[in-house]
Design a protein around this motif. Sequence first.
Motif, PDB file in Angstrom:
ATOM      1  N   ALA A   1       0.809  -1.088  -0.152  1.00  0.00           N
ATOM      2  CA  ALA A   1       0.158   0.034   0.004  1.00  0.00           C
ATOM      3  C   ALA A   1       0.991   1.212   0.225  1.00  0.00           C
ATOM      4  N   GLU A   2       1.840   1.197   0.868  1.00  0.00           N
ATOM      5  CA  GLU A   2       2.866   2.399   0.835  1.00  0.00           C
ATOM      6  C   GLU A   2       3.541   2.787  -0.247  1.00  0.00           C
ATOM      7  N   ARG A   3       3.903   1.516  -1.143  1.00  0.00           N
ATOM      8  CA  ARG A   3       4.665   1.533  -2.471  1.00  0.00           C
ATOM      9  C   ARG A   3       3.769   2.038  -3.400  1.00  0.00           C
ATOM     10  N   PHE A   4       2.538   1.450  -3.383  1.00  0.00           N
ATOM     11  CA  PHE A   4       1.659   2.119  -4.642  1.00  0.00           C
ATOM     12  C   PHE A   4       1.098   3.516  -4.359  1.00  0.00           C
ATOM     13  N   ARG A   5       1.165   4.029  -2.967  1.00  0.00           N
ATOM     14  CA  ARG A   5       0.756   5.315  -2.629  1.00  0.00           C
ATOM     15  C   ARG A   5       1.857   6.557  -3.141  1.00  0.00           C
ATOM     16  N   THR A   6       3.199   6.042  -2.656  1.00  0.00           N
ATOM     17  CA  THR A   6       4.241   6.698  -3.197  1.00  0.00           C
ATOM     18  C   THR A   6       4.567   6.800  -4.762  1.00  0.00           C
ATOM     19  N   TRP A   7       4.203   5.707  -5.574  1.00  0.00           N
ATOM     20  CA  TRP A   7       4.191   5.786  -6.995  1.00  0.00           C
ATOM     21  C   TRP A   7       3.087   6.598  -7.536  1.00  0.00           C
ATOM     22  N   ALA A   8       1.590   6.486  -7.068  1.00  0.00           N
ATOM     23  CA  ALA A   8       0.682   7.339  -7.503  1.00  0.00           C
ATOM     24  C   ALA A   8       0.966   8.769  -7.033  1.00  0.00           C
ATOM     25  N   HIS A   9       1.292   9.001  -5.993  1.00  0.00           N
ATOM     26  CA  HIS A   9       1.534  10.567  -5.555  1.00  0.00           C
ATOM     27  C   HIS A   9       2.592  11.186  -6.504  1.00  0.00           C
ATOM     28  N   SER A  10       3.944  10.387  -6.981  1.00  0.00           N
ATOM     29  CA  SER A  10       4.814  10.628  -7.859  1.00  0.00           C
ATOM     30  C   SER A  10       4.211  10.831  -8.963  1.00  0.00           C
ATOM     31  N   THR A  11       3.784   9.669  -9.677  1.00  0.00           N
ATOM     32  CA  THR A  11       3.274   9.645 -11.121  1.00  0.00           C
ATOM     33  C   THR A  11       2.034  10.672 -11.335  1.00  0.00           C
ATOM     34  N   PHE A  12       1.223  10.971 -10.468  1.00  0.00           N
ATOM     35  CA  PHE A  12      -0.003  11.842 -10.624  1.00  0.00           C
ATOM     36  C   PHE A  12       0.135  13.141  -9.987  1.00  0.00           C
ATOM     37  N   LYS A  13       1.127  13.469  -9.451  1.00  0.00           N
ATOM     38  CA  LYS A  13       1.311  14.607  -8.734  1.00  0.00           C
ATOM     39  C   LYS A  13       0.495  15.648  -9.143  1.00  0.00           C
TER      40      LYS A  13
END
Length: 140
Positions: A118-130
Motif C-alpha cells: 500500500a505504501e509503495r502504491f501510494r508513493t508511486w501514485a503521488h509521484s506519477t500523478f502529482k
Amino acid sequence: MKNRDPIRTAVYARRSDGLFSAMLLLAEDLQAYDAAVALLAVHGVISLNDAVQVALTGKRSKHQNHAQTVSDLQGICRTNGIMSTGGIAHLRWLLSQKTAISYGDRRYTDTALARDKAERFRTWAHSTFKEVLRDQERLD
C-alpha cells in the motif's frame, strides 16, 4: 495532465489519506490490529486509485472484477504516456488479497506485506500523478 473533476478527486484522495493515516497508526501494534491494517491497506489503495481515475477520466472504476480496475489504470497510463508503471503491481497484489483479508476463515498473515504494498502504491501514485493529486490539496 488536467484534472477533469477536482472536487470528486479531492473526496477520494482525502478518503485515501485518512485510510492510510489510520493504517500507519494501527500498524504500530500489528499484533493487535493486523486485520484492520490489512483492510485499511486495501481500501486506501482503492480510494487512491479512484482519485486518479476520477481526475483523469471523470469517473471511477465500479467493476466487481478487480482485474478490470487494474486494466483501467494501465490504460490511463498508456493514454498519458506514463512509462513507469511498477506501482500498478502493488495495486494488483492488494486487490488479489481483498477477499482473503475481508472474508477469509483464517487469520491473514501477510499484513506487513500488505502495508508495504500500500505504501509503495501510494508513493508511486503521488509521484506519477502529482499534478492532478496536488490539485486536491488546494481544495482542502
